[in-house]
Design an enzyme around this catalytic site. Structure first.
Site, PDB file in Angstrom:
ATOM      1  CE  LYS A  58      -4.436  -1.901   1.464  1.00 24.65           C
ATOM      2  NZ  LYS A  58      -4.075  -3.464   1.796  1.00 24.65           N
TER       3      LYS A  58
HETATM    4  C1  LIG Z   1      -4.621  -4.218   0.931  1.00 22.79           C
HETATM    5  C2  LIG Z   1      -4.061  -5.541   0.882  1.00 22.79           C
HETATM    6  C3  LIG Z   1      -4.383  -6.952   0.013  1.00 22.79           C
HETATM    7  C4  LIG Z   1      -5.414  -6.622  -0.791  1.00 22.79           C
HETATM    8  O1  LIG Z   1      -5.420  -5.870  -1.813  1.00 22.79           O
HETATM    9  P1  LIG Z   1      -6.467  -5.299  -2.745  1.00 22.79           P
HETATM   10  O2  LIG Z   1      -6.130  -4.092  -3.734  1.00 22.79           O
HETATM   11  O3  LIG Z   1      -7.619  -4.723  -1.843  1.00 22.79           O
HETATM   12  O4  LIG Z   1      -7.069  -6.604  -3.541  1.00 22.79           O
HETATM   13  C5  LIG Z   1      -3.257  -7.886   0.087  1.00 22.79           C
HETATM   14  N1  LIG Z   1      -2.185  -8.094   0.809  1.00 22.79           N
HETATM   15  C6  LIG Z   1      -2.033  -6.963   1.827  1.00 22.79           C
HETATM   16  C7  LIG Z   1      -1.066  -7.180   2.767  1.00 22.79           C
HETATM   17  C8  LIG Z   1      -2.724  -5.907   1.834  1.00 22.79           C
HETATM   18  O5  LIG Z   1      -2.842  -4.944   2.874  1.00 22.79           O
END
Ligand SMILES: *Cc1c(COP(=O)(O)O)cnc(C)c1O
Length: 431
Positions: free
Chosen positions: A106
């Site tokens: 993120k």
């Molecule tokens: C947010 C997140 C996901 C999922 O990603 P999306 O874009 O919401 O499908 C997967 N793994 C981790 C560690 C995350 O923080």
């Protein structure tokens, strides 16, 4: 370039409006009106470094909505960490997306969005306020991404006592322009407060209010970069399979946008935990959102994925077309724990629970199709962020990376607030 709403293609906005509003006026999600493939020459000979690739891809997506040198600075500042590919046996690689400051993928979206918003802030006479409700991880990426950005203040609302000790440190120790509100309530209370604050007249007169939540189109763009980068590290002419651990499906949507930009892809695997509404849809069921169920890969505990409408939009509502590009597979916590153990024994590689789901998806896809395409799975978080499950499955202590270790001794600075709207509004007006 203009951006339309997935709810109504006639509603058009500029990039600035799409970024600062987050959600289209009709409640739909913004999409770029054109996605033009990169040139054949570029695809035959892409640049070497992640930053150069990222800049070229960003330019292709955003065009000249942002001055070119500004865009370069935003991209280079956002992507100030590496994406190593680690081979696990023959023809399979882990694409490690967790080397940013908060140790999860993120960081890509949050840092890029922060750069764009800082750029818009430089042209505004009102201060920009970013309001973000968080149950943990998104908040830390946002806080970190916006730290010390000029003309932008961030208020993070988190439920008191309901985030992990480490997450709380990530949210509350930065200071400067990052204000942490510790709300005496639940995550839903935080979200409700944010929604009401957004539409308040007095606050909107004084500040430019915006959100940094995951539906913002500017958070998707930088997630296309690493698909191109990972592919560029494979032998020339490769057409890989990408397995994506999915919750709100932003990451997978970015992969599909990368494909529209010309990225050679054999197939995507949408790997989920038992929150499997999208795999069920791809297998022929109606799309039926339902409350999420708690799992050990909790960043993917989503019962009504927000980016599903973007996927539908990209495939013009056709399940058949979507299914040609995307295989959906879901796994239980027990399968996830087992594969974490097995991969550690066999390859001496520590998966986190999210990457483990992606790895499972890739293996199952290979078994059921006989695919021998180069295979990549996205490792979205550092295993130390999920120390409890990791230590239980490996039987050993996991060391904290230095960036988390430092936080231990830092002082928490939060403002305790009640979930009362008038009080929150008054507090914000004084900020
Ligand atoms: C947010 C997140 C996901 C999922 O990603 P999306 O874009 O919401 O499908 C997967 N793994 C981790 C560690 C995350 O923080």
């Amino acid at each position: 370039m203009n951006y339309y709403s997935t709810g109504n293609k006639a509603l058009r906005s500029t990039l600035k409006d799409a970024v600062l509003k987050g959600l289209a006026p009709d409640g739909g999600l913004f999409m770029p009106e054109r996605i033009t493939p990169l040139s054949k020459a570029w695809l035959e000979n892409p640049p070497m470094t992640l930053r150069e690739i990222a800049f070229d891809v960003a330019r292709q997506l955003i065009g000249d909505d942002v001055p070119i040198e500004t865009l370069r600075t935003i991209v280079y500042n956002a992507i100030n960490f590496d994406v190593p590919l680690v081979a696990l046996g023959h023809n399979i690689w882990s694409v490690e997306l967790f080397h940013g400051p908060t140790l999860a993928f993120k960081d890509f979206g949050a840092r890029f969005l922060a750069g764009l918003i800082e750029y818009y802030a430089s042209k505004e006479d009102r201060e920009i306020f970013v309001l973000a409700a968080t149950s943990g991880d998104t908040g830390s990426a946002v806080a970190n991404g916006f730290y010390k950005r000029r003309g932008v203040k961030v208020v993070i609302l988190y439920p008191s006592g309901k985030v992990s000790a480490m997450q709380e440190k990530q949210l509350t120790t930065l200071g400067e322009n990052i204000i942490a509100w510790e709300v005496a309530g639940t995550f839903d209370d935080c979200q409700r407060l944010v929604k009401k604050l957004f539409v308040d007249d007095a606050l909107n007169k004084k500040f430019l209010l915006t959100s940094a939540n995951s539906i913002n189109i500017a958070r998707l763009f930088p997630q296309t970069f690493y698909y191109f980068y990972a592919w560029s590290k494979l032998p020339r002419g490769s057409r890989p399979v990408f397995s994506v651990p999915s919750g709100n499906f932003g990451n997978l949507t970015a992969g599909v946008i990368a494909k529209w930009l010309g990225l050679p892809v054999a197939r995507f695997v949408a790997a989920t935990n038992i929150n499997d509404v999208v795999p069920a849809y791809l297998a022929g069921s109606n799309y039926s959102p339902r409350p999420s169920v708690t799992t050990i890969s909790n960043a993917m505990d989503v019962g009504d994925p927000s980016n599903f409408s973007r996927l539908l939009d990209l495939y013009e509502g056709s399940r058949d077309n979507m299914e040609k590009d995307i295989a959906g597979i879901s796994f239980s916590d027990q399968q996830t724990r087992d594969v974490m153990k097995n991969v550690l024994n066999e390859h001496h590689y520590q998966l986190d629970p999210h990457g483990a789901v992606a790895y499972l998806g890739l293996r199952q896809f290979q078994l059921s199709t006989g695919s021998d395409s180069p295979a990549l799975f996205l490792e979205t978080a550092h295993p130390a962020k999920f120390a409890e499950v990791v230590e239980e499955t490996s039987g050993a202590k996991i060391a904290l990376p230095a960036s988390l270790e430092i936080l231990r001794n830092m002082e928490k600075k939060s403002v305790r607030v009640s979930p009362d709207f008038d009080e929150a509004k008054a507090r914000l007006l004084q900020s």
